[in-house]
Design a protein around this motif. Structure first.
Motif, PDB file in Angstrom:
ATOM      1  N   VAL A 162       0.833  -1.123   0.281  1.00 54.88           N
ATOM      2  CA  VAL A 162       0.063   0.031  -0.006  1.00 54.88           C
ATOM      3  C   VAL A 162       0.729   1.163   0.142  1.00 54.88           C
ATOM      4  O   VAL A 162       1.745   1.286   0.722  1.00 54.88           O
ATOM      5  N   ASP A 163       0.565   2.191  -0.611  1.00 52.77           N
ATOM      6  CA  ASP A 163       1.298   3.566  -0.876  1.00 52.77           C
ATOM      7  C   ASP A 163       0.163   4.599  -1.148  1.00 52.77           C
ATOM      8  O   ASP A 163       0.137   4.791  -2.524  1.00 52.77           O
ATOM      9  N   LEU A 164      -0.420   5.046  -0.307  1.00 51.78           N
ATOM     10  CA  LEU A 164      -1.612   6.064  -0.635  1.00 51.78           C
ATOM     11  C   LEU A 164      -1.171   7.188   0.085  1.00 51.78           C
ATOM     12  O   LEU A 164      -0.568   7.177   1.142  1.00 51.78           O
ATOM     13  N   SER A 165      -1.572   8.530  -0.455  1.00 49.49           N
ATOM     14  CA  SER A 165      -1.382   9.506   0.248  1.00 49.49           C
ATOM     15  C   SER A 165      -2.015  10.711  -0.547  1.00 49.49           C
ATOM     16  O   SER A 165      -2.717  10.434  -1.452  1.00 49.49           O
ATOM     17  N   GLY A 166      -2.308  11.879   0.264  1.00 52.47           N
ATOM     18  CA  GLY A 166      -2.770  12.934  -0.320  1.00 52.47           C
ATOM     19  C   GLY A 166      -2.904  14.335   0.537  1.00 52.47           C
ATOM     20  O   GLY A 166      -2.174  14.076   1.749  1.00 52.47           O
ATOM     21  N   THR A 167      -3.619  15.103   0.195  1.00 53.23           N
ATOM     22  CA  THR A 167      -3.707  16.328   0.872  1.00 53.23           C
ATOM     23  C   THR A 167      -5.081  16.566   1.143  1.00 53.23           C
ATOM     24  O   THR A 167      -6.018  16.855   0.061  1.00 53.23           O
ATOM     25  N   THR A 168      -5.532  16.576   2.434  1.00 52.67           N
ATOM     26  CA  THR A 168      -7.119  17.044   2.537  1.00 52.67           C
ATOM     27  C   THR A 168      -7.469  18.411   2.282  1.00 52.67           C
ATOM     28  O   THR A 168      -6.774  19.325   2.221  1.00 52.67           O
ATOM     29  N   ALA A 169      -8.763  18.447   2.209  1.00 51.35           N
ATOM     30  CA  ALA A 169      -9.588  19.582   1.918  1.00 51.35           C
ATOM     31  C   ALA A 169     -10.777  19.347   2.586  1.00 51.35           C
ATOM     32  O   ALA A 169     -12.012  19.176   1.891  1.00 51.35           O
ATOM     33  N   ASP A 170     -10.711  19.396   3.883  1.00 47.84           N
ATOM     34  CA  ASP A 170     -11.888  19.091   4.428  1.00 47.84           C
ATOM     35  C   ASP A 170     -12.574  20.323   5.290  1.00 47.84           C
ATOM     36  O   ASP A 170     -11.954  21.433   5.403  1.00 47.84           O
ATOM     37  N   VAL A 171     -13.854  20.268   5.266  1.00 44.77           N
ATOM     38  CA  VAL A 171     -14.724  21.372   6.041  1.00 44.77           C
ATOM     39  C   VAL A 171     -15.417  20.907   7.240  1.00 44.77           C
ATOM     40  O   VAL A 171     -15.995  19.724   7.296  1.00 44.77           O
ATOM     41  N   ALA A 172     -15.193  21.664   8.022  1.00 44.00           N
ATOM     42  CA  ALA A 172     -15.873  21.326   9.606  1.00 44.00           C
ATOM     43  C   ALA A 172     -16.869  22.397   9.978  1.00 44.00           C
ATOM     44  O   ALA A 172     -16.448  23.604   9.493  1.00 44.00           O
ATOM     45  N   ARG A 173     -17.557  22.019  11.009  1.00 47.04           N
ATOM     46  CA  ARG A 173     -18.438  23.315  11.689  1.00 47.04           C
ATOM     47  C   ARG A 173     -18.394  23.062  13.129  1.00 47.04           C
ATOM     48  O   ARG A 173     -18.488  21.932  13.463  1.00 47.04           O
ATOM     49  N   ARG A 174     -18.567  24.213  13.692  1.00 51.22           N
ATOM     50  CA  ARG A 174     -18.672  24.176  15.426  1.00 51.22           C
ATOM     51  C   ARG A 174     -19.908  24.227  15.705  1.00 51.22           C
ATOM     52  O   ARG A 174     -20.846  25.279  15.231  1.00 51.22           O
ATOM     53  N   GLY A 175     -20.445  23.209  16.393  1.00 54.62           N
ATOM     54  CA  GLY A 175     -21.774  23.049  16.783  1.00 54.62           C
ATOM     55  C   GLY A 175     -21.797  23.060  18.297  1.00 54.62           C
ATOM     56  O   GLY A 175     -21.050  23.173  18.927  1.00 54.62           O
ATOM     57  N   PRO A 176     -22.924  22.814  18.857  1.00 54.82           N
ATOM     58  CA  PRO A 176     -22.986  22.564  20.076  1.00 54.82           C
ATOM     59  C   PRO A 176     -22.256  21.713  21.056  1.00 54.82           C
ATOM     60  O   PRO A 176     -21.800  21.653  22.025  1.00 54.82           O
ATOM     61  N   ASP A 177     -21.819  20.762  19.969  1.00 54.56           N
ATOM     62  CA  ASP A 177     -21.208  19.615  20.432  1.00 54.56           C
ATOM     63  C   ASP A 177     -19.712  19.406  20.011  1.00 54.56           C
ATOM     64  O   ASP A 177     -19.003  18.521  19.752  1.00 54.56           O
ATOM     65  N   GLY A 178     -19.065  20.719  19.845  1.00 58.67           N
ATOM     66  CA  GLY A 178     -17.721  20.885  19.419  1.00 58.67           C
ATOM     67  C   GLY A 178     -17.729  20.941  17.805  1.00 58.67           C
ATOM     68  O   GLY A 178     -18.600  21.067  16.895  1.00 58.67           O
ATOM     69  N   TRP A 179     -16.590  20.871  17.364  1.00 59.89           N
ATOM     70  CA  TRP A 179     -16.084  20.818  15.835  1.00 59.89           C
ATOM     71  C   TRP A 179     -16.526  19.608  15.238  1.00 59.89           C
ATOM     72  O   TRP A 179     -15.737  18.415  15.710  1.00 59.89           O
ATOM     73  N   LYS A 180     -16.942  19.251  14.192  1.00 56.78           N
ATOM     74  CA  LYS A 180     -16.972  17.991  13.382  1.00 56.78           C
ATOM     75  C   LYS A 180     -17.017  18.354  12.050  1.00 56.78           C
ATOM     76  O   LYS A 180     -17.224  19.361  11.240  1.00 56.78           O
ATOM     77  N   TYR A 181     -16.542  17.227  11.005  1.00 56.55           N
ATOM     78  CA  TYR A 181     -16.654  17.323   9.892  1.00 56.55           C
ATOM     79  C   TYR A 181     -17.904  17.483   9.024  1.00 56.55           C
ATOM     80  O   TYR A 181     -18.983  16.681   9.600  1.00 56.55           O
ATOM     81  N   VAL A 182     -17.964  18.036   8.316  1.00 59.48           N
ATOM     82  CA  VAL A 182     -19.270  18.331   7.313  1.00 59.48           C
ATOM     83  C   VAL A 182     -18.883  17.565   6.007  1.00 59.48           C
ATOM     84  O   VAL A 182     -19.731  16.678   5.388  1.00 59.48           O
ATOM     85  N   ILE A 183     -17.677  18.072   5.332  1.00 61.06           N
ATOM     86  CA  ILE A 183     -17.131  17.210   4.303  1.00 61.06           C
ATOM     87  C   ILE A 183     -15.733  16.952   4.457  1.00 61.06           C
ATOM     88  O   ILE A 183     -14.782  17.306   4.836  1.00 61.06           O
ATOM     89  N   ASP A 184     -15.552  15.581   4.622  1.00 62.09           N
ATOM     90  CA  ASP A 184     -14.230  14.781   4.780  1.00 62.09           C
ATOM     91  C   ASP A 184     -13.794  14.505   3.295  1.00 62.09           C
ATOM     92  O   ASP A 184     -14.196  13.466   2.852  1.00 62.09           O
ATOM     93  N   ASN A 185     -12.835  15.217   2.929  1.00 63.69           N
ATOM     94  CA  ASN A 185     -12.107  15.005   1.397  1.00 63.69           C
ATOM     95  C   ASN A 185     -10.848  14.932   1.508  1.00 63.69           C
ATOM     96  O   ASN A 185      -9.939  15.631   1.287  1.00 63.69           O
ATOM     97  N   PRO A 186     -10.319  13.549   1.920  1.00 62.35           N
ATOM     98  CA  PRO A 186      -8.935  13.272   1.997  1.00 62.35           C
ATOM     99  C   PRO A 186      -7.946  13.224   0.758  1.00 62.35           C
ATOM    100  O   PRO A 186      -6.893  13.585   0.869  1.00 62.35           O
ATOM    101  N   PHE A 187      -8.785  13.370  -0.207  1.00 64.21           N
ATOM    102  CA  PHE A 187      -7.956  13.467  -1.711  1.00 64.21           C
ATOM    103  C   PHE A 187      -7.798  15.019  -2.137  1.00 64.21           C
ATOM    104  O   PHE A 187      -7.366  15.189  -3.300  1.00 64.21           O
ATOM    105  N   GLY A 188      -8.282  16.013  -1.535  1.00 67.32           N
ATOM    106  CA  GLY A 188      -8.441  17.282  -1.804  1.00 67.32           C
ATOM    107  C   GLY A 188      -8.895  17.683  -2.983  1.00 67.32           C
ATOM    108  O   GLY A 188     -10.018  17.346  -3.270  1.00 67.32           O
ATOM    109  N   THR A 189      -8.008  18.174  -3.990  1.00 69.07           N
ATOM    110  CA  THR A 189      -8.548  18.440  -5.329  1.00 69.07           C
ATOM    111  C   THR A 189      -8.318  17.564  -6.306  1.00 69.07           C
ATOM    112  O   THR A 189      -8.752  17.903  -7.614  1.00 69.07           O
ATOM    113  N   ALA A 190      -8.000  16.445  -5.842  1.00 70.29           N
ATOM    114  CA  ALA A 190      -7.954  15.082  -6.990  1.00 70.29           C
ATOM    115  C   ALA A 190      -9.117  14.875  -7.505  1.00 70.29           C
ATOM    116  O   ALA A 190     -10.250  14.790  -6.866  1.00 70.29           O
TER     117      ALA A 190
END
Length: 122
Positions: free
Chosen positions: A94-122
């Motif tokens: 296995v040789d996987l790698s990337g640069t994320t482009a993730d979006v998170a939102r702060r809500g009543p229970d803290g910061w959480k992912y809305v968009i988890d995009n581990p491959f960024g702009t790929a």
């Protein structure tokens, strides 16, 4: 666990990944969030859990380096470099790698992912 600082979301997720804590990983995302397990593929709901389980099944630790966190009010853009390298549990290389482009939102229970995009702009 509540994440009060957006900069800690990626490192917390990576720690849970390396602990093979699938429930903990999934808990870091909002209900209705999406995950991009490979470029061009978007999953949500139960698909997020299934896709993250496939990454865990490789049996390899993730290396993650936070590059940048940009916060505007209750929204954050999280950019990190990551890699999974070595022999998977099934013996394949296995040789996987990337640069994320993730979006998170702060809500009543803290910061959480809305968009988890581990491959960024790929």
């Amino acid at each position: 666990m509540t994440i009060d600082n957006a900069a800690e979301l990626h490192t917390t997720w990576a720690a849970r990944f390396n602990a093979k804590d699938l429930d903990g990983m999934v808990a870091l995302a909002e209900a209705g969030s999406v995950f991009v397990p490979q470029p061009g593929v978007i999953v949500e709901g139960d698909g997020v859990r299934a896709a993250e389980q496939q990454f865990l099944a490789m049996g390899l630790p993730i290396t993650l380096t936070v590059r940048r966190v940009i916060v505007s009010g209750d929204i954050a853009l999280l950019i990190s470099d990551w890699s999974l390298k070595g022999k998977a549990a099934d013996g394949s290389d296995v040789d996987l790698s990337g640069t994320t482009a993730d979006v998170a939102r702060r809500g009543p229970d803290g910061w959480k992912y809305v968009i988890d995009n581990p491959f960024g702009t790929a």
